[in-house]
Design a protein around this motif. Structure first.
Motif, mmCIF file in Angstrom:
data_model
loop_
_atom_site.group_PDB
_atom_site.id
_atom_site.type_symbol
_atom_site.label_atom_id
_atom_site.label_comp_id
_atom_site.label_asym_id
_atom_site.label_seq_id
_atom_site.Cartn_x
_atom_site.Cartn_y
_atom_site.Cartn_z
ATOM 1 N N ARG A 295 36.518 41.155 46.263
ATOM 2 C CA ARG A 295 37.782 40.470 46.536
ATOM 3 C C ARG A 295 37.744 39.028 46.004
ATOM 4 O O ARG A 295 38.711 38.528 45.447
ATOM 5 C CB ARG A 295 38.053 40.459 48.041
ATOM 6 C CG ARG A 295 39.373 39.814 48.361
ATOM 7 C CD ARG A 295 39.618 39.714 49.827
ATOM 8 N NE ARG A 295 39.758 41.032 50.446
ATOM 9 C CZ ARG A 295 40.079 41.221 51.717
ATOM 10 N NH1 ARG A 295 40.265 40.182 52.496
ATOM 11 N NH2 ARG A 295 40.201 42.422 52.219
ATOM 12 N N ASP B 227 38.237 39.131 42.339
ATOM 13 C CA ASP B 227 39.655 39.363 42.034
ATOM 14 C C ASP B 227 40.438 38.054 42.153
ATOM 15 O O ASP B 227 41.324 37.769 41.348
ATOM 16 C CB ASP B 227 40.252 40.419 42.970
ATOM 17 C CG ASP B 227 39.744 41.818 42.639
ATOM 18 O OD1 ASP B 227 39.158 41.988 41.537
ATOM 19 O OD2 ASP B 227 39.909 42.737 43.472
ATOM 20 N N THR C 1 39.825 35.963 39.180
ATOM 21 C CA THR C 1 40.561 36.512 38.044
ATOM 22 C C THR C 1 42.032 36.097 38.116
ATOM 23 O O THR C 1 42.662 35.747 37.121
ATOM 24 C CB THR C 1 40.448 38.056 38.022
ATOM 25 O OG1 THR C 1 39.061 38.390 38.075
ATOM 26 C CG2 THR C 1 41.060 38.640 36.760
#
Ligand code: ASP
Length: 609
Positions: A334, A337, A340
Motif C-alpha cells: 500500500r 502504491d 506511485t
C-alpha cells in the motif's frame, strides 16, 4: 516605573527584600485559604502568595487570568521541597503585602498560559493575545536578536545602512506590484518595491561601495503557504567584487549567527554546487543535504533491455533515473502504491520499484529475495546491478522514474523529501547550508510565449555567453546564486550587469523594444554610462532565517503581525473599502465588479452583526 524589578528577575539573593512587581495574572491557584498567583511580565514568571491575613487577600481571590496587577511584598525563600527547578525564580516567592488591580481582563478566547492548538484565524484576529504566549514571545525576541546581530556584523564589515524609498517605480522581480495612486499626479501610480534592487545598484554607481538595509519588500503574488505579501530582507550590495566575495561574506554572516544563537550544527564550509549539479543529483535547486538518497542515472544500465517502457523513453530522448531508499524493503504494498500515486501526480506515467529483502550486499541475491513488478523483464543479476549502481544493499528499495529530465527531477525530488520526512531522516539540529551557483540566465515562459529572467534582468550573464544572449537565451549561464538550507531558499543574489550595452542586450532577449526599455529602465541604462563599477549583492530573507533558528516551519510564527493566505490582516481588517471622498482625491473610480463585491461584503457583514 510601576515596578521595581521584573517578575522573572527575582532570585534567592533577594530574600528579605521588598519588591514591587507588575504584570499579568498567568495562573491563579486556590489552596484552601491560601492563594498562589503566577505573575508574568516580559522577563518571565514569579510566584506570589497571599495568606488570609494579608491585606491583599480579598483582591487576590477576585483576580482572574490576564488581569493586570501590581504587587508589593517581601521576597521569601520557598519552603524546602516546594522549589520549582524549571523556573529561574523557582527558589523564591513573593508574599503579598498589597495587591492592586491595574486593569481587568475578559476571559481570553484561548488560554494564554498554555501552548494549545488554536485556529489560525483566531490567533491572528487576537494577535496581541497570541503574542503574549511563551512561544511567540520567544520568537519575536529571537527575531530582534538575529536582526541586531546582523546589523552589528554588517557594520563591523564596513557596510552602511541606507534607507531607500517605499514609494517608487516598479522593480521587475517577477511578481505583481502593489500600486499606490497619486493624488497630485492624477492617473499616476507609485509601486511598492518588490525589493530595493534598483536603488541599491544606483547606490553602487553613487560610490557607496558597501550598502545594506533591513528592507521590507512587497509582492502581490497568489499566496502560497509560506509567502507573505510583505516580507523582510537583509538587502546588501557591494562594488568591486566577484561572486566568491559575496558568497564568503554571506557564509561568514550565517556562521556568526549560528554560533551566536547556538544549538545547531552547520557545515564548516558551505558547499558550492552548480544548478546543473543540484538538478542532476537531487532533482531540485534547493536540495536538503541532511540526508542521502541522491539520484543515479541508470539510462546506460537499462539500454537494450527487454523492458519497453524504459527503451521507448530512451529513444524519445528521456532518461531513466532512480533513488535508493535505505531500509525501504519494509515498505508495504500500500505504501508503494501511495508513492506511485505521488509520482503520477507529478507527471510520471508510473514508478518502477524494486525491493531487495534480507541483509548484506546485493551480490548473488536470488529472485526469491527481490520484489518488483518488472521481474519478467530483468534477471536478478540485472536488478542487483541497478541496485548497486544506486548504492543499495539488501533491505533497501529502489524507485525508478523514466521520462524527460524536468519530470523525473520533480518526481524524485518530491519522493526524496517525502520519504525523508516519513522516515525521520533529517536531523532537526543541523542547518545544512549550501550555495547553488550558475543558474541559467533565462527560462522560457510558456504562458506568455517569451523568455523571462530566472533571477532578474539585472543579473550578469557569463562573459563567455555574452555572444549568445539574444541568439540562444536558453543556453546562457548567469552569475546568479542562492543560499539554500534544509531544502529551502534562504537568499538569492547575483553579480550585476554594469554595462549599458550588455543590459540592452538582455532587455532585447526578454522581448523589450528600445522604447519600452527606455521607458522602464532608462534611468538605469543612463546611470551605467556614468562610470558604474562592477558590483553584486544578495538578499537573505529575514523571516526565513529567523524561522530556521527558531525551528519554526511557517514564517508567520516569526512575524509579529502577519497576513493570512488571502493577504488579509484579520486584526485591523485590512484591506478595506475607503470613502468615496478618498477615492475621488486619488482620482480612482471603482468598476462594476468592485462595487458589486463591496456591496456583497457589506450585506454579509450586516448578517453577521
Ligand atoms: N533583489 C533580489 C531579490 O529580491 C536579490 C538580489 O539580487 O540581491 O530577489
Amino acid at each position: 516605573m510601576l515596578k521595581s524589578i521584573g517578575c522573572g528577575e527575582v532570585r534567592a539573593e533577594h530574600a528579605g527584600a521588598q519588591v514591587t512587581l507588575a504584570g499579568w495574572v498567568h495562573r491563579r491557584r486556590d489552596h484552601g485559604g491560601l492563594i498562589f498567583l503566577d505573575l508574568r511580565d516580559s522577563t518571565g514568571l514569579v510566584q506570589v502568595v497571599a495568606f488570609p491575613e494579608d491585606a491583599g487577600f480579598a483582591t487576590a481571590e477576585s483576580v482572574r487570568s490576564e488581569y493586570v496587577v501590581q504587587v508589593q511584598g517581601e521576597v521569601a525563600r520557598r519552603k524546602e521541597g516546594t522549589e520549582n527547578a524549571d523556573l529561574p525564580t523557582g527558589e523564591i516567592e513573593v508574599r503579598v503585602a498589597s495587591l492592586r488591580v491595574l486593569n481587568e481582563a475578559e476571559t481570553p478566547p484561548f488560554p494564554v498560559n498554555q501552548d494549545t492548538e488554536v485556529a489560525e484565524s483566531t490567533r491572528l484576529r487576537y494577535r496581541y493575545l497570541d503574542l503574549r504566549r511563551e512561544r511567540m514571545q520567544r520568537n519575536i525576541r529571537l527575531r530582534h536578536r538575529v536582526v541586531h546581530l546582523i546589523r552589528n556584523f554588517m557594520s563591523s564589515r564596513d557596510f552602511i545602512e541606507v534607507e531607500t524609498p517605499v514609494l517608487g517605480l516598479a522593480t521587475p522581480e517577477g511578481a505583481r506590484d502593489y500600486l499606490v495612486p497619486s493624488r497630485v499626479h492624477p492617473g499616476s501610480f507609485y509601486a511598492l518595491p518588490q525589493s530595493p534592487q534598483q536603488w541599491k545598484q544606483l547606490l553602487m554607481v553613487a560610490g557607496v561601495d558597501r550598502y545594506f538595509q533591513i528592507a521590507r519588500c512587497y509582492r502581490d503574488e497568489d499566496l502560497r503557504a509560506d509567502r507573505q505579501p510583505e516580507f523582510t530582507q537583509l538587502d546588501l550590495e557591494m562594488a568591486f567584487v566577484e561572486q566568491e566575495d559575496i558568497l564568503r561574506l554571506t557564509e561568514d554572516l550565517y556562521q556568526h549567527l549560528a554560533a551566536e544563537v547556538g544549538g545547531f550544527t552547520v557545515p564548516a564550509e558551505f558547499p558550492r554546487l552548480t544548478y546543473a549539479e543540484c538538478m542532476e543529483r537531487f532533482g531540485s535547486d534547493k536540495p536538503d543535504l541532511r540526508y542521502g538518497m541522491e539520484i543515479t542515472d541508470l539510462t546506460n544500465d537499462v539500454r537494450g533491455t527487454e523492458f519497453q517502457v524504459f527503451t521507448r523513453v530512451i529513444e524519445d530522448g528521456g532518461r531513466i533515473r532512480a533513488i535508493a531508499v535505505q531500509g525501504g524493503a519494509d515498505i508495504s504494498r500500500r505504501g508503494l502504491d501511495a508513492l506511485t500515486e505521488v509520482a503520477r501526480e507529478n507527471g510520471a506515467s508510473g514508478l518502477v520499484w524494486v525491493q531487495f529483502t534480507g541483509e548484506g550486499p546485493l551480490d548473488g541475491i536470488t529472485a526469491d529475495d527481490i520484489k518488483t513488478p518488472v521481474s519478467r523483464f530483468f534477471s536478478p543479476e540485472d536488478l542487483a546491478g541497478l541496485g548497486a549502481a544506486c548504492g543499495a544493499k539488501r533491505g533497501d528499495l529502489l524507485l525508478i522514474a523514466a521520462g524527460a529530465d524536468a519530470m523525473t527531477s520533480r518526481v524524485l525530488d518530491v519522493l526524496r523529501r517525502q520519504l525523508a520526512e516519513e522516515r525521520g531522516l533529517a536531523d532537526p539540529d543541523t542547518l545544512s547550508f549550501l550555495f547553488v551557483t550558475e543558474f541559467p540566465m533565462f527560462e522560457y515562459d510558456e504562458d506568455h510565449e517569451r523568455w523571462s529572467a530566472v533571477h532578474h534582468l539585472f543579473t550578469s550573464p557569463f562573459t563567455d555567453d555574452l555572444g549568445i544572449v539574444e541568439s540562444d537565451p536558453g543556453a546562457v549561464r548567469s552569475h546568479a546564486y542562492d543560499l539554500v538550507c534544509n531544502g529551502q531558499e534562504v537568499a538569492s543574489g547575483s553579480i550585476r550587469i554594469h554595462s549599458r550595452d550588455v543590459q540592452m542586450s538582455v532587455l532585447r532577449a526578454l522581448g523589450l523594444s528600445m522604447d519600452e526599455a527606455m521607458l522602464k529602465f532608462g534611468h538605469m541604462l543612463e546611470a551605467f554610462t556614468y562610470g558604474a563599477p562592477p558590483h553584486g549583492g544578495i538578499a537573505p530573507g529575514i523571516d526565513r532565517t529567523v524561522a530556521l533558528f527558531a525551528r519554526e516551519r511557517d514564517i508567520r510564527e516569526v512575524i509579529a503581525f502577519p497576513k493570512t493566505k488571502t493577504a488579509s490582516d484579520l486584526l485591523m481588517g485590512a484591506p478595506a473599502a475607503v470613502t468615496a471622498e478618498q477615492l475621488k482625491e486619488v482620482h480612482v473610480d471603482l468598476n462594476a465588479a468592485a462595487r458589486e463585491h463591496l456591496a456583497k461584503q457589506a450585506s454579509e457583514d450586516e448578517v453577521e452583526a
